[in-house]
Design an enzyme around this catalytic site. Structure first.
Site, PDB file in Angstrom:
ATOM      1  N   THR A  45       1.278   7.169  -0.102  1.00 14.83           N
ATOM      2  CA  THR A  45       1.782   8.686  -0.673  1.00 14.83           C
ATOM      3  C   THR A  45       0.933   9.516  -1.393  1.00 14.83           C
ATOM      4  OG1 THR A  45       2.606   7.571  -2.562  1.00 14.83           O
ATOM      5  CG2 THR A  45       4.015   7.738  -0.674  1.00 14.83           C
ATOM      6  N   GLY A  79       0.807  -1.312   0.004  1.00 18.54           N
ATOM      7  CA  GLY A  79       0.043   0.025  -0.242  1.00 18.54           C
ATOM      8  C   GLY A  79       0.800   1.202   0.146  1.00 18.54           C
ATOM      9  N   CYS A  80       1.957   1.179  -0.447  1.00 16.57           N
ATOM     10  CA  CYS A  80       3.057   2.399  -0.162  1.00 16.57           C
ATOM     11  C   CYS A  80       2.527   3.381  -1.078  1.00 16.57           C
ATOM     12  CB  CYS A  80       4.438   1.908  -0.297  1.00 16.57           C
ATOM     13  SG  CYS A  80       4.785   1.120  -1.817  1.00 16.57           S
ATOM     14  N   MET A  81       2.359   3.069  -2.373  1.00 13.91           N
ATOM     15  CA  MET A  81       1.798   4.165  -3.464  1.00 13.91           C
ATOM     16  C   MET A  81       0.488   4.814  -3.059  1.00 13.91           C
ATOM     17  SD  MET A  81       3.205   5.793  -5.875  1.00 13.91           S
ATOM     18  CE  MET A  81       2.450   7.096  -7.025  1.00 13.91           C
TER      19      MET A  81
END
Length: 533
Positions: A122, A117-119
């Site tokens: 951000t 889920g990093c994108m």
């Protein structure tokens, strides 16, 4: 309390001005740092001495800069939120995910976004800060017991990790399924994230924001923006402009680093969402010289929830709460223990007091929605990115058009034209350009074909670096770059989908940082310079 923990060895910069989303700050020149670099032990001892002397302020960055970056909303991995149902084709567990401590054992659904889920995080951060600027103004600074915190908390509440909140990770995932053919647990690219933002803002009018998204070569059409802003009324509704672009093949072309810096220096900027070369999503909010300031979404924390009185629980989370979240991921828990042991050993060697130990325990308790920033060299940024601008009024729109690309009108990454070329004219130009020197890729128009256009989501943007290769733009000198030993070349485009054809004329020469360029990583080559409270 303010903190400045020097965990890197890159050169101290007391020459270049600092830029944070349209604001500019002067570097601090001190006798201790002027003209020399500090190694890890010297930096750590400097922090300890500062604390013992009762001075908890940074000796390298100005207080106004620290207050500014700390006020930015930071959204990161969460653990323990209501399950996001798995799809039969959702990504399967891998050995790498297990070793990184990102194994979600819930068979019903995902209760954590660690590892995928990093994108999304951000992109949430970019949107949250755009809403913060819109509702509280760019000059707002986070302060304890400030009445404006009520509005700040309301914005945070829209991102709480439950399906009922408009910008929760649950709804981002649903938009990925709906418009991009993304499965739960599948990594988002800039295009999928921007389409999710656009649709979610449209479905939640109380946010007061409309979204203009361009994935075709950074083109912005004046008439389309105005139609979106005004609609059927005479009032200009604020617009979040999202531009999906690609500035190279495998890495950012350093020739056009000035243009990225220009974007971040504009007062309309709300950040650049991208990746650290191929795997780690980051949100750039500023720069100093050739280094970008980033917010990193890769520290797992307990899911955002609501308190007894309906307020979002975020600032008051304790160290114990953070450890509970990290405890679900063995590797993160292991590193927390190592950090504790290292700090305690160093502090005992420095004969620190009980009050200093207490202060460091507070340091370990990271805030949940406001966090440190990290420095990263521009060359380590992945070329596929999403650039955001907040346009609040007609005058603001005209100011943005006037200043974007102003430094060098002949070389731009954002192109503003009056109207969009008609489809028939576009097809004529497309067919007339076909030759052996053109890389021809699938072209998809209209929002209904999003799933086809984003089969390779991180690569669906036009490579704008090719334009600069054609013109023969001379490279500028970069701090820490050994031009004589640079030998990397950007290869011709591999087969991937772009939104329109790209003319390939010749290979592009890109300077490469040496191994000992001074940037060390939390993981690879990312520095650990941290600034915050």
């Amino acid at each position: 309390m303010y903190r400045f923990l020097g965990l890197g060895t890159h050169p101290n910069d007391d020459q270049n001005k600092i830029h944070v989303l349209g604001r500019q700050y002067d570097p601090i020149k001190t006798q201790e740092t002027e003209g020399k670099d500090l190694d890890l032990n010297s930096r750590f001892q400097q922090v300890l001495d500062s604390i013992k002397d009762g001075n908890k302020k940074s000796t390298t960055y100005s207080q106004s800069f620290i207050d500014d970056v700390y006020s930015k909303i930071w959204l990161t991995y969460r653990a323990g939120f209501p399950p996001i149902a798995r799809d039969k084709d959702s990504p399967t567990f891998t050995l790498g995910a297990l070793l990184r401590g990102q194994f979600d054992f819930n068979e019903i659904g995902f209760t954590s976004d660690a590892g995928w889920g990093c994108m999304i995080r951000t992109s949430q951060s970019l949107l949250a800060n755009a809403l913060l600027f819109l509702h509280l103004g760019r000059d707002w600074v986070f302060k304890a017991k400030d009445p404006a915190n009520v509005e700040h908390d309301r914005i945070i509440s829209w991102f709480v990790d439950i399906p009922d909140e408009p910008f929760s990770i649950h709804n981002f995932v649903q938009q990925g399924i709906k418009c991009c053919d993304k499965k739960p647990g599948e990594w988002f690219g800039p295009s999928a994230a921007s389409r999710a933002i656009k649709n979610l803002c449209k479905e939640y009018p109380p946010c007061g924001l409309r979204v203009y998204f361009s994935s075709d070569c950074g083109d912005v059409y004046d008439t389309e923006v105005r139609e979106l802003a005004y609609g059927d009324s005479d009032t200009f509704t604020p617009i979040l402009v999202l531009l999906g672009i690609r500035l190279g093949v495998e890495k950012v072309n350093l020739y056009i680093g000035d243009l990225l810096r220009e974007c971040l220096s504009l007062k309309q900027s709300v950040g650049i969402s991208g990746r650290k070369t191929s795997f780690l999503a980051l949100l750039s909010i500023g720069f100093q010289g050739d280094y970008l300031f980033y917010l990193i979404p890769t520290f797992p924390k307990k899911a955002l929830t609501f308190g007894k009185h309906g307020e979002p629980v975020h600032r008051l989370q304790t160290k114990k709460t953070d450890e509970n979240a990290a405890g679900q991921y063995p590797v993160f828990k292991y590193w927390i223990q190592i950090m504790k042991q290292t700090m305690m050993t160093a502090m005992k060697a420095s004969k620190t007091t009980a009050s200093t130990l207490k202060f460091f325990r507070v340091l370990m308790s990271n805030q949940s929605t406001h966090q440190k920033v990290t420095k990263l060299h521009l060359s380590h940024m992945d070329p596929s990115m999403l650039i955001g601008f907040l346009i609040t009024s007609e005058d603001d729109f005209n100011d943005w058009k006037e200043n974007i690309g102003k430094k060098d009108p002949s070389h731009k990454i954002v192109h503003i034209t009056e109207t969009k070329v008609s489809e028939s004219t576009s097809n004529f130009q497309f067919n007339s350009l076909r030759s052996n020197s053109i890389a021809d890729y699938d072209n998809c128009s209209g929002e209904d074909c999003d799933s086809a256009a984003i089969a390779s989501d991180s690569d669906d943007f036009v490579d704008l670096a090719a334009d600069f290769a054609v013109t023969g733009l001379e490279p500028r000198t970069h701090t820490g770059v050994d031009d004589e030993t640079s030998s990397d070349y950007v290869q011709h485009f591999p087969i991937r989908r772009f939104s329109q054809p790209v003319i390939v004329s010749r290979e592009d020469v890109v300077p490469t940082l040496s191994e000992d360029n001074g940037v060390i990583a939390l993981d690879d080559k990312m520095s650990g310079i941290s600034v915050g409270r």
